[in-house]
Design an enzyme around this catalytic site. Structure first.
Site, PDB file in Angstrom:
ATOM      1  N   HIS A 174     -51.695   8.679  25.433  1.00 12.88           N
ATOM      2  CA  HIS A 174     -52.467   9.746  24.777  1.00 12.88           C
ATOM      3  C   HIS A 174     -53.963   9.477  24.687  1.00 12.88           C
ATOM      4  O   HIS A 174     -54.697  10.261  24.098  1.00 12.88           O
ATOM      5  CB  HIS A 174     -51.910  10.025  23.377  1.00 12.88           C
ATOM      6  CG  HIS A 174     -52.165   8.909  22.402  1.00 12.88           C
ATOM      7  ND1 HIS A 174     -51.369   7.802  22.314  1.00 12.88           N
ATOM      8  CD2 HIS A 174     -53.133   8.736  21.482  1.00 12.88           C
ATOM      9  CE1 HIS A 174     -51.829   6.987  21.371  1.00 12.88           C
ATOM     10  NE2 HIS A 174     -52.904   7.532  20.847  1.00 12.88           N
TER      11      HIS A 174
HETATM   12  C1  UD1 Z   1     -55.630  10.684  17.167  1.00  6.75           C
HETATM   13  C2  UD1 Z   1     -56.583   9.506  16.974  1.00  6.75           C
HETATM   14  C3  UD1 Z   1     -56.124   8.334  17.830  1.00  6.75           C
HETATM   15  C4  UD1 Z   1     -54.682   7.992  17.531  1.00  6.75           C
HETATM   16  C5  UD1 Z   1     -53.798   9.225  17.667  1.00  6.75           C
HETATM   17  C6  UD1 Z   1     -52.416   8.887  17.189  1.00  6.75           C
HETATM   18  C7  UD1 Z   1     -58.926  10.092  16.547  1.00  6.75           C
HETATM   19  C8  UD1 Z   1     -60.293  10.088  17.115  1.00  6.75           C
HETATM   20  N1  UD1 Z   1     -57.927   9.830  17.415  1.00  6.75           N
HETATM   21  O1  UD1 Z   1     -55.684  11.083  18.534  1.00  6.75           O
HETATM   22  O2  UD1 Z   1     -56.929   7.200  17.528  1.00  6.75           O
HETATM   23  O3  UD1 Z   1     -54.260   7.009  18.430  1.00  6.75           O
HETATM   24  O4  UD1 Z   1     -54.312  10.279  16.830  1.00  6.75           O
HETATM   25  O5  UD1 Z   1     -51.468   9.759  17.711  1.00  6.75           O
HETATM   26  O6  UD1 Z   1     -58.752  10.316  15.373  1.00  6.75           O
HETATM   27  N2  UD1 Z   1     -52.355  18.103  18.379  1.00  6.75           N
HETATM   28  C9  UD1 Z   1     -51.283  18.921  18.116  1.00  6.75           C
HETATM   29  N3  UD1 Z   1     -50.513  18.637  17.032  1.00  6.75           N
HETATM   30  C10 UD1 Z   1     -50.767  17.599  16.198  1.00  6.75           C
HETATM   31  C11 UD1 Z   1     -51.870  16.770  16.474  1.00  6.75           C
HETATM   32  C12 UD1 Z   1     -52.646  17.045  17.567  1.00  6.75           C
HETATM   33  O7  UD1 Z   1     -51.016  19.873  18.837  1.00  6.75           O
HETATM   34  O8  UD1 Z   1     -50.036  17.410  15.209  1.00  6.75           O
HETATM   35  C13 UD1 Z   1     -53.195  18.396  19.569  1.00  6.75           C
HETATM   36  C14 UD1 Z   1     -54.324  19.333  19.243  1.00  6.75           C
HETATM   37  O9  UD1 Z   1     -54.540  20.145  20.354  1.00  6.75           O
HETATM   38  C15 UD1 Z   1     -55.517  18.415  19.097  1.00  6.75           C
HETATM   39  C16 UD1 Z   1     -55.177  17.304  20.086  1.00  6.75           C
HETATM   40  O10 UD1 Z   1     -53.767  17.207  20.040  1.00  6.75           O
HETATM   41  O11 UD1 Z   1     -56.719  19.062  19.397  1.00  6.75           O
HETATM   42  C17 UD1 Z   1     -55.797  15.979  19.720  1.00  6.75           C
HETATM   43  O12 UD1 Z   1     -55.510  15.650  18.370  1.00  6.75           O
HETATM   44  P1  UD1 Z   1     -56.494  14.666  17.539  1.00  6.75           P
HETATM   45  O13 UD1 Z   1     -55.931  14.452  16.182  1.00  6.75           O
HETATM   46  O14 UD1 Z   1     -57.909  15.131  17.638  1.00  6.75           O
HETATM   47  O15 UD1 Z   1     -56.479  13.355  18.391  1.00  6.75           O
HETATM   48  P2  UD1 Z   1     -55.264  12.538  18.966  1.00  6.75           P
HETATM   49  O16 UD1 Z   1     -55.365  12.570  20.446  1.00  6.75           O
HETATM   50  O17 UD1 Z   1     -54.001  12.962  18.318  1.00  6.75           O
HETATM   51  N1  UDP Z   2     -44.218   6.710  17.695  1.00  6.83           N
HETATM   52  C1  UDP Z   2     -43.155   7.503  17.281  1.00  6.83           C
HETATM   53  N2  UDP Z   2     -42.696   8.482  18.115  1.00  6.83           N
HETATM   54  C2  UDP Z   2     -43.226   8.695  19.351  1.00  6.83           C
HETATM   55  C3  UDP Z   2     -44.314   7.885  19.764  1.00  6.83           C
HETATM   56  C4  UDP Z   2     -44.786   6.903  18.906  1.00  6.83           C
HETATM   57  O1  UDP Z   2     -42.626   7.322  16.181  1.00  6.83           O
HETATM   58  O2  UDP Z   2     -42.761   9.593  20.066  1.00  6.83           O
HETATM   59  C5  UDP Z   2     -44.737   5.671  16.782  1.00  6.83           C
HETATM   60  C6  UDP Z   2     -44.870   4.292  17.370  1.00  6.83           C
HETATM   61  O3  UDP Z   2     -43.683   3.559  17.300  1.00  6.83           O
HETATM   62  C7  UDP Z   2     -45.942   3.709  16.469  1.00  6.83           C
HETATM   63  C8  UDP Z   2     -46.849   4.879  16.212  1.00  6.83           C
HETATM   64  O4  UDP Z   2     -46.074   6.039  16.465  1.00  6.83           O
HETATM   65  O5  UDP Z   2     -45.377   3.275  15.242  1.00  6.83           O
HETATM   66  C9  UDP Z   2     -48.024   4.820  17.135  1.00  6.83           C
HETATM   67  O6  UDP Z   2     -48.705   6.018  17.103  1.00  6.83           O
HETATM   68  P1  UDP Z   2     -49.669   6.479  18.274  1.00  6.83           P
HETATM   69  O7  UDP Z   2     -49.296   5.817  19.552  1.00  6.83           O
HETATM   70  O8  UDP Z   2     -49.684   7.951  18.215  1.00  6.83           O
HETATM   71  O9  UDP Z   2     -51.090   5.991  17.740  1.00  6.83           O
HETATM   72  P2  UDP Z   2     -51.941   4.652  17.931  1.00  6.83           P
HETATM   73  O10 UDP Z   2     -51.150   3.521  17.395  1.00  6.83           O
HETATM   74  O11 UDP Z   2     -52.292   4.543  19.371  1.00  6.83           O
HETATM   75  O12 UDP Z   2     -53.176   4.943  17.118  1.00  6.83           O
END
Ligand code: UD1
Ligand code: UDP
Length: 372
Positions: A208
């Protein structure tokens, strides 16, 4: 006198890092611990499902629209937090978690309202300034008063940045607290049967990071990699399981590559999995391929081979003591390493210091010292 503590969370990994706080708080009647959800992550499979699994519910929600730009989203979160603090719950300490935009928004609010700030998972540094998280980490640590860290590398980073030593608390990893606390539920997950996959015959994939998934080139590389693994290892690896992050799914659709991805016969694309299902998938996979931060730590703790498709990691302990390696997104190199992992030298996982399920308890011992 009772002390109010407000924990700010907004994303999936944040939720997973705070599951034990309310439980441990029951032993500390002098603390009134509340959780606020910023709504950065809002889809059920990224948010509600986790709270339900953990039987944990935020005390407050900041209600924000879902289609905002990053700046507007942070502004709304900050306005919502300020309103909450001024009208409903005034904390003696704010705890922010990890490195996401909600972390920085919470830190700025604490700073502007003169509320002491503690940072959970402080001191991690990737030294990659193209990652939005790196600025969130550094700026949060600039504003924090108390630093809860997961490893000695983070202690060193903070000392190097002239943080007062008596404010750095090496408590361990609360994400591992969660993993240990829910072993029974993880083992009980029926996800392997549901997906019709066999233990040690599949690879678990999660991606992601914007650097990997925000361009058509990056998305095509993912498709090529999956096809290449299938071609080279179809006798050993029957499936690649890809619980897809919404950012990644949206981008595959935006660039019209969704159908091409789903046409790969050995690939099992799913919605983001629940915590228990996902941990079960990690536990029984042959290899994980990821760019997640938390997954590098969980695989290390469990001794599951992990290929991280990034040029650097803010979690170097997973390279020294864990089962993680960093690789550039190069199909041939990745396949070479997969070969190595299919025939591994047996070794027991080494658990990094204080990744023992008791980190949240250590944090409360510190809170007693700093707040009471
Ligand atoms: C965010 C964090 C990243 C973390 C990740 C965990 C920042 C800068 N990034 O990235 O560090 O690793 O979360 O998963 O804060 N979206 C949905 N549903 C949701 C959430 C997101 O559809 O519940 C979609 C939306 O289109 C959104 C895009 O994903 O615009 C990105 O979401 P965002 O929270 O900005 O960043 P992540 O890529 O999720
Ligand atoms: N995770 C989960 N379901 C999924 C993918 C990840 O429960 O389908 C859990 C994973 O085991 C870990 C956390 O989500 O505990 C990590 O989140 P993510 O990779 O979104 O964020 P990051 O750690 O990169 O910020």
């Amino acid at each position: 006198m009772q002390k109010n503590i407000l924990i700010v969370v907004g994303t999936r990994p944040n939720f997973i890092k705070i599951t034990q706080f309310k439980k441990v708080a029951r032993n500390y009647p002098n603390f009134n611990v509340k959780i606020v959800h910023t709504s950065q992550h809002y889809s059920d499979e990224m948010s509600k499902n986790f709270f339900e699994s953990f039987d944990l519910y935020p005390d407050y929600f900041i209600s924000i629209p879902t289609n905002l730009t990053v700046v507007a989203q942070m502004a709304e979160i900050m306005k919502g937090l300020e309103h909450l603090i001024n009208t409903a719950f005034h904390p003696h300490l704010i705890i922010v978690v990890g490195d996401v935009n909600s972390t920085l928004a919470g830190s700025l609010v604490a700073n502007k309202l003169n509320i002491p700030l503690a940072h959970l998972e402080s001191g991690l540094r990737s030294f990659d300034y193209t990652m939005p998280e790196e600025y969130n980490r550094i700026l949060t640590d600039k504003m924090a008063h108390y630093f809860f860290v997961t490893g000695s590398d983070a202690v060193n980073n903070l000392k190097y940045e002239s943080v007062r030593k008596d404010r750095i608390f090496f408590v361990g990893n609360t994400m591992i607290d969660t993993l240990i606390a829910y072993q029974y539920q993880i083992d009980s997950s029926p996800i392997l049967e549901e997906l019709k996959i066999t233990a040690k015959k599949y690879i678990l994939l999660t991606l992601h990071r914007p650097a990997n998934v925000d361009t058509p080139n990056g998305l095509n590389q993912i498709i090529d990699l999956i096809q290449s693994i299938h071609k080279n290892y179809s006798d050993t690896i029957k499936n690649i399981v890809f619980p897809i992050h919404p950012r990644t799914e949206n981008n595959f659709k935006k660039y019209q590559l969704w159908d091409k991805l789903n046409a790969i016969s050995s690939l099992v694309v799913t919605k983001p999995q629940s915590y228990f299902n996902f941990q079960k998938l990690i536990k029984h996979t042959l290899i994980v391929i990821t760019d997640s931060g938390g997954v590098q730590e969980e695989t290390s703790y469990l001794g599951i081979p992990c290929i991280t498709l990034r040029s650097c990691t803010e979690r170097p302990v997973t390279l020294w003591q864990g089962s993680n390696i960093l690789l550039a997104f190069n199909e041939n190199t990745i396949c070479k390493y997969i070969h190595f992992f299919i025939h591994p030298a047996t070794s027991q996982p080494q658990h990094p210091d204080k990744w023992d399920g008791k980190s949240t308890e250590r944090i409360f011992e510190v809170l007693v010292k700093i707040l009471l």
